[in-house]
Design a protein around this motif. Structure first.
Motif, PDB file in Angstrom:
ATOM      1  N   ASN A 331       7.235   3.901  12.205  1.00 29.04           N
ATOM      2  CA  ASN A 331       6.519   3.744  10.996  1.00 29.04           C
ATOM      3  C   ASN A 331       5.617   2.497  11.119  1.00 29.04           C
ATOM      4  O   ASN A 331       5.195   1.631  10.259  1.00 29.04           O
ATOM      5  CB  ASN A 331       7.361   3.312   9.563  1.00 29.04           C
ATOM      6  N   THR A 332       4.827   2.250  12.374  1.00 29.51           N
ATOM      7  CA  THR A 332       3.677   1.253  12.520  1.00 29.51           C
ATOM      8  C   THR A 332       2.664   2.185  13.043  1.00 29.51           C
ATOM      9  O   THR A 332       2.672   3.241  13.700  1.00 29.51           O
ATOM     10  CB  THR A 332       4.601   0.343  13.425  1.00 29.51           C
ATOM     11  N   TYR A 333       1.707   1.329  13.132  1.00 25.18           N
ATOM     12  CA  TYR A 333       0.351   1.789  13.737  1.00 25.18           C
ATOM     13  C   TYR A 333      -0.777   0.803  14.133  1.00 25.18           C
ATOM     14  O   TYR A 333      -0.363  -0.448  13.811  1.00 25.18           O
ATOM     15  CB  TYR A 333      -0.461   2.899  12.886  1.00 25.18           C
ATOM     16  N   CYS A 341       2.836   1.820   8.298  1.00 23.65           N
ATOM     17  CA  CYS A 341       2.270   3.114   7.775  1.00 23.65           C
ATOM     18  C   CYS A 341       2.579   3.000   6.242  1.00 23.65           C
ATOM     19  O   CYS A 341       3.544   2.258   5.712  1.00 23.65           O
ATOM     20  CB  CYS A 341       3.017   3.977   8.067  1.00 23.65           C
ATOM     21  N   CYS A 344       3.562   8.336   3.733  1.00 25.25           N
ATOM     22  CA  CYS A 344       3.091   9.651   4.035  1.00 25.25           C
ATOM     23  C   CYS A 344       4.257  10.847   3.493  1.00 25.25           C
ATOM     24  O   CYS A 344       5.429  10.451   3.487  1.00 25.25           O
ATOM     25  CB  CYS A 344       3.201   9.850   5.575  1.00 25.25           C
ATOM     26  N   CYS A 350       2.734   8.297  10.065  1.00 25.61           N
ATOM     27  CA  CYS A 350       1.082   7.908  10.209  1.00 25.61           C
ATOM     28  C   CYS A 350       0.636   8.192  11.373  1.00 25.61           C
ATOM     29  O   CYS A 350       1.334   8.190  12.350  1.00 25.61           O
ATOM     30  CB  CYS A 350       0.729   6.711   9.261  1.00 25.61           C
ATOM     31  N   HIS A 352      -0.853   7.253  14.784  1.00 27.01           N
ATOM     32  CA  HIS A 352      -0.729   5.836  15.592  1.00 27.01           C
ATOM     33  C   HIS A 352      -1.706   4.993  15.638  1.00 27.01           C
ATOM     34  O   HIS A 352      -1.298   3.844  15.745  1.00 27.01           O
ATOM     35  CB  HIS A 352      -0.047   6.264  16.804  1.00 27.01           C
ATOM     36  N   GLY A 355      -3.640   4.797  11.156  1.00 32.77           N
ATOM     37  CA  GLY A 355      -2.814   4.858   9.939  1.00 32.77           C
ATOM     38  C   GLY A 355      -2.717   5.766   8.881  1.00 32.77           C
ATOM     39  O   GLY A 355      -2.348   5.870   7.686  1.00 32.77           O
ATOM     40  N   CYS A 357      -2.359   9.360   6.963  1.00 37.87           N
ATOM     41  CA  CYS A 357      -1.431  10.217   6.914  1.00 37.87           C
ATOM     42  C   CYS A 357      -1.760  11.850   6.833  1.00 37.87           C
ATOM     43  O   CYS A 357      -2.490  12.242   6.023  1.00 37.87           O
ATOM     44  CB  CYS A 357      -0.699  10.350   5.343  1.00 37.87           C
ATOM     45  N   LYS A 369      -4.413   6.180   3.695  1.00 38.09           N
ATOM     46  CA  LYS A 369      -3.347   5.720   4.488  1.00 38.09           C
ATOM     47  C   LYS A 369      -2.094   5.760   3.532  1.00 38.09           C
ATOM     48  O   LYS A 369      -0.893   5.228   3.633  1.00 38.09           O
ATOM     49  CB  LYS A 369      -3.775   4.346   4.776  1.00 38.09           C
TER      50      LYS A 369
END
Length: 543
Positions: A331-333, A341, A344, A350, A352, A355, A357, A369
């Motif tokens: 859940n990161t970007y 993120c 979503c 999300c 990468h 971010g 969706c 996002k």
């Protein structure tokens, strides 16, 4: 290439995890892995199986390896980097709520080898008895062997297959952990007890099963020819130590190469080198053996270590690990995967890098996002739903569920106030009972009025007021309750609902009680309270 794999035990046992097993080291963690074919390699590559992560067991969850479709054989292996003393192998297969992946797991085998060819090694397990209902997942397999490569294999080459087996060979592995001693020559749970001198010994019992490289003989006391792996009984050279070739392994290979053990030409270059004699360093943008691997998504394109592939200056947006070859997960970007993120749709990750969706937002948020809460009056996925107009407080509802904050307007019910009162009720919180509407129809959900009129015996807009005693049982007017043909005995008035005054009786109270009566019955005129002195009879009309 000839090799020796020392058999430590001829039996295999499938075990559950025990505290003793945990004392050994996971020799496979972050080691190079290979898969015979890969389905969508950017998130189902072979390395996912040895990354130490298996919290998400969905095959497309970013933590599992998946082979390509419609294959007759499927193989995965890990290179431990050198010959190791192995105790057991832990396998975690993909699964879901319906447990459909067991059909691909059934019939698998596990091999330990000193080469990448499973046929050069030994099979420490092969499934011949499990069914979809009985196969354990995860599974621990005791493999007390010495070897460099651990190989998982399955095939669908000889139909018909047992019941519950898939028709094609697939691999959906989420984790393989190989537990044992990291250094040869030791045994025991903590790998702290030395084997007999120069022996490859049983990992739990310490008995001598073979010789360390460079030794042979019954007690491993004899030296092999220098720089060679020799036959453990006769001492003849079977293979050369890295960097040597020729008879008795007495000649140096060219620098930076694995060479042919008899003639010396380079077969493969060491990581960071290429060319006929492995004398050329990798070109910018490449790394690994023979420089055949491209650098990952490094911060400055093509800037990575020629030997290890490690990016010198970190990763581009959306990528992580030392080689920058893995997209942000969990859940990161973004830069160093340090941004979280938004919400979503359906918990999908999300993008990468930026971010966004790709499939929209979960309930309660909107924006590219999915990180902006719904404005007042809107709720649901992407904030596309309007709060009910029947909320007691205008445009005030929960941004996720649409539940009205403060309840509903009169006539409406349920959490989102989109259902009319039922069960013959109306009004605030649907607590008021309807009257007797005609044909048992429901009343209006807001004000309780009966739109089609009233049943017999009641009147009014809500049909909840009883008619008076109209003459001869005639019905009253259903709107105002009036009696068109007068009243029954004992009552009077427009609605025939007022009792006769003292001294009057009969229909519509039109009769006068006898003058000699002390008080007559309002229905019949009979003097219930008696007559004045000197008079008699039911109506006191006889002297």
């Amino acid at each position: 290439m000839p090799c020796v794999v020392v058999l430590c035990c001829c039996l295999f046992i499938v075990l559950h995890i025990t505290s003793n097993a945990l004392a050994y080291e996971n020799l496979a963690l972050h080691q190079p892995a290979w898969l015979s074919s890969t389905y969508q390699s950017y998130y189902t590559g072979a390395d996912r199986v040895v990354d130490g992560r298996y919290t998400n067991l969905a095959w497309r969850g970013g933590q599992c390896a998946a082979s390509d479709r419609y294959q007759t054989t499927a193989e995965w292996r890990v290179d431990l980097g050198a010959v190791k003393s192995i105790h057991h192998v832990f396998l975690q297969y993909a699964t879901d709520e319906n447990n459909i992946y067991t059909r691909y797991f059934l019939g698998f085998s596990v091999f330990i080898s000193n080469t990448t060819n499973k046929e050069d090694g030994v099979m420490c397990f092969r499934d011949t008895n499990y069914t979809g209902a009985t196969i354990p997942n995860p599974v621990n397999i005791t493999c007390p062997y010495h070897g460099r490569y651990v190989i998982y294999y399955n095939n669908r080459t000889h139909p018909p297959y047992p019941e519950g087996y898939s028709n094609d060979a697939y691999i959906y592995l989420c984790e393989v952990e190989v537990y044992g001693c990291p250094k040869l020559g030791f045994y025991g749970e903590s790998c702290s007890m030395p084997c007999p001198q120069n022996c490859l010994c049983h990992i739990t019992e310490g008995t001598c099963l073979g010789c360390l490289p460079g030794y042979y003989g019954k007690t491993c006391s004899k030296l092999c020819s220098k720089n060679c792996f020799c036959n453990i009984t006769e001492g003849t050279c079977l293979d050369c130590l890295p960097g040597y070739y020729g008879e008795n392994c007495s000649q140096w290979c060219p620098q930076n190469c694995h060479c042919n053990i008899t003639e010396g030409p380079c077969l493969d270059c060491l990581p960071g080198y290429m060319g006929l004699n492995c004398t050329e360093k990798c070109l910018r943008g490449y790394h690994g053996p023979n420089c055949k691997h491209k650098c990952g998504n490094c911060e400055y394109e093509k800037e990575c270590d020629g030997k290890t592939g490690e990016c010198f200056y970190g990763c581009q947006l959306g990528w992580r690990n030392t080689k920058c070859d893995e997209k942000c997960g969990d859940n990161t970007y973004g830069w160093r995967c340090q941004q979280t993120c938004g919400n979503c749709s359906n918990g999908e990750p999300c993008h990468h890098v930026n971010g966004t969706c790709p499939f929209g937002c979960d309930a309660g948020v909107y924006g590219k996002k999915c990180d902006i809460e719904c404005p007042r009056g809107l709720y649901g996925p992407n904030c596309k739903n309007n709060c009910s107009p029947n909320c007691a407080v205008s445009k005030q509802c929960d941004v996720v569920t649409g539940e009205c904050i403060g309840g509903c307007k009169a006539g409406w019910t349920n959490s989102t106030c989109d259902e009319k009162c039922g069960n013959k009720t109306y009004g605030a919180e649907c607590k008021e009972p309807c009257g007797n509407c005609k044909n048992m129809e429901p009343c209006h959900h807001v004000d309780g009025n009966c739109l089609s009129g009233c049943e017999s015996g009641v009147y009014g807009m809500k049909c909840n007021q009883p008619c008076g005693n109209c003459s001869n049982g005639h019905l009253c007017n259903e709107v105002d309750g009036s009696c068109q043909f007068g009243c029954d005995a004992g009552v009077y008035g427009k609605k025939c609902s007022i009792e006769c005054l003292v001294g009057r009786y009969g229909e519509s109270c039109s009769e006068i009680c006898g003058a000699q009566c002390q008080g007559c019955n309002r229905f019949s005129g009979v003097c219930d309270l008696g007559c004045l002195p000197g008079w008699t009879g039911q109506r006191c009309d006889e002297p």
